[in-house]
Every structure is written in C-alpha cells, then in structure tokens.
Design a protein around this motif. Structure first.
Motif, PDB file in Angstrom:
ATOM      1  N   LYS A   1       0.863  -1.221   0.027  1.00 53.79           N
ATOM      2  CA  LYS A   1       0.071   0.034  -0.063  1.00 53.79           C
ATOM      3  C   LYS A   1       0.909   1.353  -0.066  1.00 53.79           C
ATOM      4  O   LYS A   1       0.519   2.255  -0.631  1.00 53.79           O
ATOM      5  CB  LYS A   1      -0.948  -0.124   1.186  1.00 53.79           C
ATOM      6  CG  LYS A   1      -1.962   1.183   1.232  1.00 53.79           C
ATOM      7  CD  LYS A   1      -2.762   1.196   2.366  1.00 53.79           C
ATOM      8  CE  LYS A   1      -2.128   2.224   3.349  1.00 53.79           C
ATOM      9  NZ  LYS A   1      -2.980   2.528   4.503  1.00 53.79           N
ATOM     10  N   GLU A   2       2.234   1.394   0.628  1.00 59.84           N
ATOM     11  CA  GLU A   2       2.649   2.247   0.792  1.00 59.84           C
ATOM     12  C   GLU A   2       3.705   2.590  -0.557  1.00 59.84           C
ATOM     13  O   GLU A   2       3.658   3.650  -0.985  1.00 59.84           O
ATOM     14  CB  GLU A   2       3.901   2.289   1.956  1.00 59.84           C
ATOM     15  CG  GLU A   2       3.497   2.127   3.224  1.00 59.84           C
ATOM     16  CD  GLU A   2       4.419   1.864   4.471  1.00 59.84           C
ATOM     17  OE1 GLU A   2       5.411   1.450   3.936  1.00 59.84           O
ATOM     18  OE2 GLU A   2       4.256   1.959   5.567  1.00 59.84           O
ATOM     19  N   GLU A   3       3.960   1.572  -1.361  1.00 58.84           N
ATOM     20  CA  GLU A   3       4.494   1.580  -2.420  1.00 58.84           C
ATOM     21  C   GLU A   3       3.429   2.065  -3.427  1.00 58.84           C
ATOM     22  O   GLU A   3       3.892   2.789  -4.504  1.00 58.84           O
ATOM     23  CB  GLU A   3       4.859   0.032  -3.138  1.00 58.84           C
ATOM     24  CG  GLU A   3       5.533  -0.070  -4.254  1.00 58.84           C
ATOM     25  CD  GLU A   3       5.839  -1.430  -4.757  1.00 58.84           C
ATOM     26  OE1 GLU A   3       6.092  -1.688  -5.958  1.00 58.84           O
ATOM     27  OE2 GLU A   3       6.125  -2.115  -3.870  1.00 58.84           O
ATOM     28  N   LEU A   4       2.094   1.651  -3.495  1.00 55.00           N
ATOM     29  CA  LEU A   4       1.237   2.252  -4.293  1.00 55.00           C
ATOM     30  C   LEU A   4       1.078   3.635  -4.134  1.00 55.00           C
ATOM     31  O   LEU A   4       0.931   4.655  -5.069  1.00 55.00           O
ATOM     32  CB  LEU A   4      -0.103   1.491  -4.185  1.00 55.00           C
ATOM     33  CG  LEU A   4      -0.026   0.036  -4.799  1.00 55.00           C
ATOM     34  CD1 LEU A   4      -1.444  -0.551  -4.377  1.00 55.00           C
ATOM     35  CD2 LEU A   4      -0.030  -0.069  -6.259  1.00 55.00           C
ATOM     36  N   ASP A   5       1.037   4.019  -2.874  1.00 53.72           N
ATOM     37  CA  ASP A   5       1.051   5.497  -2.709  1.00 53.72           C
ATOM     38  C   ASP A   5       1.928   6.347  -3.074  1.00 53.72           C
ATOM     39  O   ASP A   5       1.925   7.547  -3.596  1.00 53.72           O
ATOM     40  CB  ASP A   5       0.997   5.562  -1.128  1.00 53.72           C
ATOM     41  CG  ASP A   5       0.529   7.174  -0.630  1.00 53.72           C
ATOM     42  OD1 ASP A   5      -0.586   7.495  -1.274  1.00 53.72           O
ATOM     43  OD2 ASP A   5       0.930   7.608   0.468  1.00 53.72           O
ATOM     44  N   ASN A   6       3.152   5.793  -3.072  1.00 50.20           N
ATOM     45  CA  ASN A   6       4.770   6.569  -3.644  1.00 50.20           C
ATOM     46  C   ASN A   6       4.305   6.548  -5.210  1.00 50.20           C
ATOM     47  O   ASN A   6       4.656   7.597  -5.750  1.00 50.20           O
ATOM     48  CB  ASN A   6       5.564   5.849  -3.412  1.00 50.20           C
ATOM     49  CG  ASN A   6       6.145   6.000  -1.726  1.00 50.20           C
ATOM     50  OD1 ASN A   6       5.756   6.784  -1.231  1.00 50.20           O
ATOM     51  ND2 ASN A   6       6.863   4.938  -1.529  1.00 50.20           N
ATOM     52  N   LYS A   7       3.663   5.460  -5.712  1.00 51.20           N
ATOM     53  CA  LYS A   7       3.575   5.467  -7.236  1.00 51.20           C
ATOM     54  C   LYS A   7       2.634   6.704  -7.699  1.00 51.20           C
ATOM     55  O   LYS A   7       2.627   7.254  -8.851  1.00 51.20           O
ATOM     56  CB  LYS A   7       3.145   4.378  -7.708  1.00 51.20           C
ATOM     57  CG  LYS A   7       4.565   3.349  -7.764  1.00 51.20           C
ATOM     58  CD  LYS A   7       4.125   2.162  -8.386  1.00 51.20           C
ATOM     59  CE  LYS A   7       5.194   0.904  -8.400  1.00 51.20           C
ATOM     60  NZ  LYS A   7       4.870  -0.321  -8.982  1.00 51.20           N
ATOM     61  N   LEU A   8       1.613   6.754  -6.964  1.00 53.73           N
ATOM     62  CA  LEU A   8       0.572   7.577  -7.283  1.00 53.73           C
ATOM     63  C   LEU A   8       0.955   9.148  -7.065  1.00 53.73           C
ATOM     64  O   LEU A   8       0.551   9.983  -7.827  1.00 53.73           O
ATOM     65  CB  LEU A   8      -0.638   7.025  -6.345  1.00 53.73           C
ATOM     66  CG  LEU A   8      -1.536   6.239  -6.631  1.00 53.73           C
ATOM     67  CD1 LEU A   8      -2.473   5.669  -5.480  1.00 53.73           C
ATOM     68  CD2 LEU A   8      -2.324   6.201  -7.929  1.00 53.73           C
TER      69      LEU A   8
END
Length: 540
Positions: A310-317
């Motif tokens: 979820k943190e990785e997705l947040d960074n990508k977004l």
C-alpha cells in the motif's frame, strides 16, 4: 611508424624483408615488377580484404608481418592467409578480430591508392578535415560545444524517461488507485490476523474454558478452600518461624505461595467474568478474519507485506500526480540548455566558415602547384536540421579539376591519381594536425610529369618532416626527393617469378634515377642528369 615489412609467399613474393626510414621512403620499379603487390600485401596486413588467390602458387599459406612503433610503444602486426579461405590476424602476438585490427590501424598507417577507402572521399570526414586546419583557433570552442551538447542531451534523455514513465503510469493509474483503495479500506494492523485467530479460538471454546476457570476458582475459594487451608498453614508456620532458620525459610515460602495463589484466584475470577461471548461477537471476529484471509490469498502476501505494498502504491500515485510539474521543470531546463548550445554552435560556425575560406585559398594554390591548372575548389557549408556535437554545419568539399567543368562533390572524382594529389595538398596544408604517423601513397604520379612532379616530390618531403611517408612512383622527379630509396624488381628463378626489393645506396639511387630518365642506368648522360635532378631537388 613502420620500421620493418616482412612478406612470405604472397603472389610473386616468395620472401621479402626490408627496413623503412623515418622520413620519405621512395619505392620505384618497372611496370609489372610487383609494386602494387607490395602495397596490397601491406594493406592486407593492416586489415584489408584477404584474397586467397594471392597465396603464392605451391604454398599453403601466405604471411605478412609489419613491425613499428607508436610513440614509445612497439607494434607487431601479422596476417596469415590460409588456402582454406580463412585468415588469422594478430596484434602484438594476440589474435584479434579484423574489426579491432582495422580500428587500431586507422590511426597507425594510412594507405592512399586508387579507390582505396580514403577519408577525403567520405563527406562525413570533411568537417573533421576542415576543423583540423587552424585547429588552435577552434579546438577550445569545439570542446565547449561538445560539453554543452552532452549536457543538453542528458536532460533530453531525462525528459524522454519522464514521457515513457508518464505513458506507462497513466495506463496503470486506475489500477494503482483501485489496489490502494482496496487495501486502505481493510485498515490493516500488523499481526491482526494472528490475534483474531487466537480470539476466535477462545470464543469457540469459551464454555469449556469457563468451566475450567470457574471450577478452579471455586476450589481455591469455597470452604473448605485450598486458599484457606494454605492460609492456616502459613499462620501456624509464622508462629514458629523464629525458632530456627529452616522454619523461617519454610514460613517465608508458604507466605509467598499463599499470596501468589491469592493473585491467581483473583485472575481466575476476572477471567471467568470476561468469558461471555455472544454469537454476534463470534460472527464479527470470524467475518473479519475471513476478509483478511481472502485478501492474503488475493495478493499472495502477508498482512505486513500488504501494508508495504500500500505504501508503494501511494508513492507511485504521488509520482504520477507530480509528473506534470516535473515535466514542466525539465522542459524549461531543455529550453535553457538548447539556447546555450545554439549560441555556442553559432560561435563554432562563424569560426569554421572563416577557417574554411582560408583553407579554400590555400587549397587552390596547392592544386595549381600540383598540375590542376584552372581548377576550382570550394567548401560548401550548409545548415543541418539538428545540432550535433560538432555544431549544425554540414560540410562537403566541391571541386572542378578541368576548366569549364562545374563544381562537383569530391566523391565524384574518378581518377585515383587526382585523389592522391588532392590528399597530398591537404596533408601539406594541414601538416602536423594529422594524427596518422605513416602515410603510403600509391599512384600519386598518375597524369603528371616534369615540373609538377618536382612540386609533388617537394611537398612529399615537406610532409615527411612531420611523419613517415612511403611513396610508390615511376617518376624520377619524385624519386629524387627520397631520403631512403628502394628498387623493386621481378626476377625469374627455377621457372618462377620472384619479386625482390633492394635498399639503394647513393650510387644505387643515381643508377635508378638514370634508368627512370633514359632507360639506361649506365649512360653517362643519364647519370649526370640524375645528379642534376638530385641537386635541383635539394635547392627546392
């Protein structure tokens, strides 16, 4: 620089070995004596096309070896041709590919003969030749231009990566957002699944647990209780504890045991009171655990891994949301660096055009000396669509060698002799700026004679002050300029032709020149003419 050439079983050469001088080496010989064979052998050794038909009749292989030096470094090059069609190239004893050999030799020896691959015929080299003239006036600006070019293209590549990243990220944005929202709504806590599993296990076994806890509490507290009996023992021992150390220790242990048991009793009571779960509570915990297990199976991840995801997705977004501002920043940087690049390209172009005009004038004088009467030479400079590390100039040499003929690209010249003389003119003008240490000229005397030949010989001598020259000629006016002279001849032995070479002393040089002048090496008139020719060359 070439020091020695050794040839075995190549065409008419059974074996030939000779040492070259460091300045102007002149090789002469009758038509058909093997001059072209010699040049072809050297060319083959330096990475030229291997022709197995050149292997001497009756031999299985041919071998050409040249030795020399670049600066203080020794160089040994060999090329072996085999009847099978294969060839083996070696550089300093190591087998190398032809590509590597050619790459090395391009800065070692330059062979100029009819239709050879000469730099002057390739328009891509014309800008380099032009810039080598008055190199000191433009070299610093070219270095600055190259640095600005690299700097500009670094940000261009950065922008291209951003575009690629944007294109890819935009396609993935909805997916990233869906995945993020799904995991975010789960409101995960590290270790939550294990805690729920333990809680559910407790709930499902609550009746059995309750009975065990309450029963234990009753036995500890109901009369006659274990606790009261233990308390009685504690009080009795406390009454006699002072009589001995042993009794005091027993009393202390019973006292500790009593209070520990009293604490356990309190804990059992509290635990028993808390073991009271409704079906709704059990269903709630079971449902939550089921949701978590479904998510773990979907992503094939643990709770902790899903939190990291979820943190990785947040960074990508976050990166996607910031792409527009990042693109704008890099685009502004591109514009700024391009303006600097274009400004420097203007500086280089002005210097280049000024140098080209001066080079044109010198080339016209040189060409006139070299029997290109009424010839014309122009350096055409055009603006390219894009700026390269050399600027935005396209450079091509145009020439007309006959009166009335229009200017044409240098590559359209048909005569090998003309090409060699034009190259000679460039070498005489540009001189020490050329990095090649050895130049071999073949057929440079095609179509000239008399005074022009004397001028060619003089110009070869001038160039030989800066580098080693090897020239194949049949003209006495050129041969007379040689610092080292060689005579090549073909002899018959055992019914076979043998090409041999001889390094001439002063008398040999006189006889060779006499032969070229009159065909009679022992003619007194020819010998005297040869002496006069040598004297005339020395006074040039």
């Amino acid at each position: 620089m070439l020091d020695r050439v050794e040839i075995t079983n190549f065409a008419t050469i059974a074996y030939m070995s000779f040492d070259l001088g460091s300045s102007l080496n002149i090789i002469t010989g009758e038509t058909g004596s093997g001059k072209s064979v010699l040049v072809q052998a050297i060319s083959t050794a330096l990475g030229g096309r291997a022709d197995i038909s050149m292997i001497r009749n009756g031999s299985d292989k041919a071998l050409i070896q040249v030795t020399g030096h670049i600066g203080d470094d020794d160089v040994i090059i060999s090329r072996e041709l085999l009847k099978s069609g294969k060839s083996v190239a070696k550089l300093n004893g190591e087998i190398v590919s032809l590509a590597k050999l050619r790459d090395f030799c391009k800065d070692f020896v330059d062979i100029h003969g009819q239709y050879d691959n000469q730099q002057i015929l390739d328009p891509e080299n014309h800008i380099l030749i032009t810039d080598s003239y008055r190199h000191g006036t433009i070299s610093g600006e070219l270095i600055k231009l190259a640095e600005l070019y690299r700097s500009y293209h670094e940000v261009r590549r950065e922008y291209d990566k951003l575009l690629h990243s944007e294109s890819e990220s935009r396609r993935q944005q909805d997916f990233y957002q869906f995945e993020f929202d799904y995991i975010d709504k789960l409101d995960l806590t590290p270790g939550e699944d294990e805690e729920l599993r333990e809680q559910l296990d407790l709930m499902r076994n609550s009746e059995r647990i309750y009975e065990a806890v309450v029963g234990s509490y009753s036995r500890l507290t109901e009369d006659p209780s274990v606790l009261s009996l233990l308390g009685s023992c504690m009080h009795q021992l406390q009454g006699v504890a002072s009589y001995s150390e042993e009794l005091g220790e027993l009393s202390s242990n019973f006292t500790e045991l009593y209070y520990n048991l009293e604490d356990l009793s309190s804990t059992l009571r509290t635990t028993g009171e808390s073991i009271n779960f409704s079906e709704e509570e059990i269903d709630s915990v079971s449902s939550r655990l089921s949701v978590l297990e479904d998510a773990k199976r979907k992503y094939n991840m643990s709770i902790e891994e899903m939190i990291e995801y979820k943190e990785e997705l947040d960074n990508k977004l976050g990166v996607i949301h910031n792409l527009d501002s990042e693109k704008e920043r890099v685009a502004e940087l591109i514009d700024s660096r391009y303006r600097n690049l274009e400004t420097q390209a203007n500086v280089v172009s002005r210097l280049r055009r000024s140098n080209a005009e001066a080079l044109e004038r010198e080339m016209l004088r040189e060409l006139n000396d070299l029997a290109f009467a009424n010839s014309d030479f122009r350096i055409e400079i055009t603006r390219l669509d894009e700026i390269t590390e050399l600027g935005y100039d396209g450079v091509e040499f145009l020439i007309s060698t006959n009166p009335g003929d229009p200017l044409r690209p240098m590559s359209k010249i048909a005569s090998g002799g003309e090409i060699s003389r034009i190259m000679l003119a460039f070498k005489h003008i540009i001189g020490s700026n050329d990095s090649v240490e050895t130049m071999i000229f073949d057929e440079i005397d095609t179509g000239i004679s008399g005074k022009t030949a004397l001028v060619v010989g003089h110009k070869l001598s001038e160039i030989a002050k800066h580098r080693q020259i090897v020239c194949i000629t049949h003209l006495p006016q050129i041969a007379a300029s040689g610092d080292d002279n060689f005579s090549i001849d073909k002899k018959i032995s055992d019914g076979k032709s043998h090409t041999v070479i001889e390094h001439l002393n002063d008398n040999g040089k006189l006889e060779m020149l006499a032969r070229l002048i009159s065909g009679a090496p022992d003619s007194s008139n020819a010998i005297e003419a040869a002496r006069e020719l040598i004297a005339a060359v020395k006074t040039e």
